[in-house]
Design an enzyme around this catalytic site. Structure first.
Site, PDB file in Angstrom:
ATOM      1  N   ASN A  46       0.819  -1.210   0.000  1.00 28.37           N
ATOM      2  CA  ASN A  46       0.000   0.000   0.000  1.00 28.37           C
ATOM      3  C   ASN A  46       0.859   1.270   0.000  1.00 28.37           C
ATOM      4  OD1 ASN A  46      -2.460  -1.444   0.125  1.00 28.37           O
ATOM      5  ND2 ASN A  46      -2.246  -1.664   2.340  1.00 28.37           N
ATOM      6  N   HIS A 132     -14.169  -1.662   6.576  1.00 28.76           N
ATOM      7  CA  HIS A 132     -13.010  -2.413   7.060  1.00 28.76           C
ATOM      8  C   HIS A 132     -13.301  -3.067   8.405  1.00 28.76           C
ATOM      9  CE1 HIS A 132      -8.860  -2.924   8.663  1.00 28.76           C
ATOM     10  NE2 HIS A 132      -8.594  -3.164   7.390  1.00 28.76           N
ATOM     11  N   GLU A 175     -16.132   4.352   4.170  1.00 30.13           N
ATOM     12  CA  GLU A 175     -14.796   4.588   3.634  1.00 30.13           C
ATOM     13  C   GLU A 175     -14.946   5.383   2.342  1.00 30.13           C
ATOM     14  OE1 GLU A 175     -12.151   1.142   3.516  1.00 30.13           O
ATOM     15  OE2 GLU A 175     -13.623   0.046   4.710  1.00 30.13           O
ATOM     16  N   SER A 179     -10.958  -0.707   0.381  1.00 30.22           N
ATOM     17  CA  SER A 179      -9.631  -1.299   0.234  1.00 30.22           C
ATOM     18  C   SER A 179      -9.621  -2.614  -0.529  1.00 30.22           C
ATOM     19  CB  SER A 179      -9.001  -1.512   1.610  1.00 30.22           C
ATOM     20  OG  SER A 179      -9.785  -2.393   2.396  1.00 30.22           O
ATOM     21  N   ASP A 204     -13.532   7.229   6.604  1.00 32.05           N
ATOM     22  CA  ASP A 204     -12.203   6.611   6.632  1.00 32.05           C
ATOM     23  C   ASP A 204     -11.563   6.841   5.261  1.00 32.05           C
ATOM     24  OD1 ASP A 204     -10.085   4.732   6.327  1.00 32.05           O
ATOM     25  OD2 ASP A 204     -10.962   3.404   7.816  1.00 32.05           O
ATOM     26  N   HIS A 207      -7.161   4.812   2.254  1.00 28.73           N
ATOM     27  CA  HIS A 207      -6.606   4.478   0.940  1.00 28.73           C
ATOM     28  C   HIS A 207      -6.753   5.604  -0.079  1.00 28.73           C
ATOM     29  CE1 HIS A 207      -5.643   0.212   1.692  1.00 28.73           C
ATOM     30  NE2 HIS A 207      -6.627   0.308   2.575  1.00 28.73           N
ATOM     31  N   LYS A 238       0.226   4.072   4.488  1.00 21.55           N
ATOM     32  CA  LYS A 238      -0.093   3.712   3.105  1.00 21.55           C
ATOM     33  C   LYS A 238       0.594   4.722   2.179  1.00 21.55           C
ATOM     34  CE  LYS A 238      -4.104   1.019   4.411  1.00 21.55           C
ATOM     35  NZ  LYS A 238      -3.836   1.036   5.869  1.00 21.55           N
TER      36      LYS A 238
END
Length: 387
Positions: A46, A132, A175, A179, A204, A207, A238
């Site tokens: 990542n 997640h 998110e 992910s 979130d 990513h 990440k």
């Protein structure tokens, strides 16, 4: 009491037994399965922008290591508070267009700390079904009633809010970039629902941070929504190439979490070297926008190669490219064939993804050059046809 032997045997039989790969890391874009093994192209990292090997974070980390030592020595509320921590929090708050930020030991610690701090057993949470595991665990720890809506389905979310919102404290958790699927949340619709029904919203951006928007602030900033969310969290491990996590929001909310989030209060502070590296990485987002542009060029090369190789599935809008094969053993077999041809990508199986949706998840990073990506995409397309 759990029958440990029976559990491990069942996991093995179902193709779900996890084992550490015992990798060697000769450089940022390669891994080896043994010290003497061949180099494999790493598609499981990542470290999207390659900042873990960038000279500026390396120098910043080395300087902090020599000045402050290997660890912070205590929790922030004891004697583990460093000027570096406060500088990084201020930089992250500016990046996220928020008043303040608070550092956590990891993304997992952030989510399992801040969600139970915000809601309790008399409250309600509305969460995307593909959130997640750290978000799900934070929801469970809170004791609040959790209602999960179908992935990215705002009609379902609104229906659940209408039926279960009531007069309780209500939290929506999503998110911005998922992910394991590499797809993007309909953030504008979620924000509109949060405002219409008086809910609090946590996004979130683990990513998305570093990759989207003019300054790499993430998808909320890219869509002009940063000021309309209550809290945004993300990780330092990440695209920022270091370790740790943060949550950003209004000063009063951050002060509340400092006093309430147990995973912050009772955890040793981030090591100074990791903190300094992350601070340098945040600065690089503004100073070197070419890092992001180069990543998206690499993403296009990889996806174009897969398409030329006959992959007809939608490859999504992000740097994360999941190729679903369904069966657990089929995913493991595909991963093994790719390793034999010089490509490393981990097989992702339940419970990380839903049952029957085992896949290989490919992450494109700046560690992989254009020729690597072209060659790997052809290999992956060929092997996937055999599944």
């Amino acid at each position: 009491m759990v029958d440990i032997a029976a559990y491990l045997k069942r996991q093995q039989k179902d193709g779900r037994l996890r084992q550490l790969p015992e990798l060697e890391h000769p450089d940022g874009g390669r891994v080896r399965l043994s010290a003497a093994g061949p180099d494999l192209l790493d598609f499981s990292s990542n470290d999207y922008l390659g900042l873990s090997r960038h000279p500026l974070p390396l120098v910043a980390a080395a300087d902090a290591l020599s000045r402050y030592g290997t660890g912070a020595g205590a929790a922030r509320l004891m004697s583990g508070d460093f000027a570096l921590h406060r500088e990084l929090e201020a930089a992250l708050a500016r990046l996220k267009e928020q008043e303040a930020a608070l550092l956590f030991g990891s993304g997992y610690l952030a989510n399992v700390g801040l969600i139970p701090a915000l809601v309790g057993r008399h409250d309600v949470i509305f969460g995307d079904r593909l959130n997640h595991a750290s978000i799900h665990d934070g929801c469970q720890l809170s004791g609040a009633r959790l209602h999960r809506f179908a992935h990215n389905d705002c009609n379902h979310l609104e229906d659940l809010i209408k039926r279960h919102r009531g007069g309780k404290e209500a939290l929506i958790v999503v998110e911005s970039l998922y992910s394991m699927d590499g797809d993007i949340c309909p953030l504008a619709e979620v924000v509109a629902l949060k405002e219409r029904y008086g809910c609090r919203l946590l996004v979130d951006e683990a990513h998305a941070t570093g990759l989207f928007g003019d300054n790499g602030a993430g998808l909320l900033a890219a869509e002009g929504l940063a000021h309309r969310v209550d809290l945004v969290m993300g990780t330092l491990g990440k695209a920022l190439g270091s370790y740790g996590a943060y949550v950003a929001g209004e000063q009063r909310l951050v002060s509340f979490l400092l006093n309430r989030a147990r995973s912050f209060i009772f955890s040793t502070a981030l090591p100074p070297a990791s903190t300094a590296a992350a601070l340098a990485a945040v600065q690089l987002l503004a100073d070197e926008p070419e890092l992001r542009r180069e990543l998206w060029r690499r993403v296009e090369i990889f996806k174009s190669g897969l398409t030329r190789g006959g992959i007809k599935a939608g490859l999504g809008p992000s740097q994360i490219v999941p190729l679903t094969v369904g069966d657990n053993q089929a995913a493991l077999d595909l991963a093994q064939r790719l390793r034999q041809r010089g490509v490393y990508a981990a097989a992702v199986r339940p419970p990380t993804v839903p049952a029957g949706q085992a896949r290989l998840r490919f992450s494109v990073t700046n560690h992989l050059d254009h020729d690597d990506l072209s060659a790997a995409s052809a290999i992956i397309a060929t092997e996937l046809q055999k599944c």
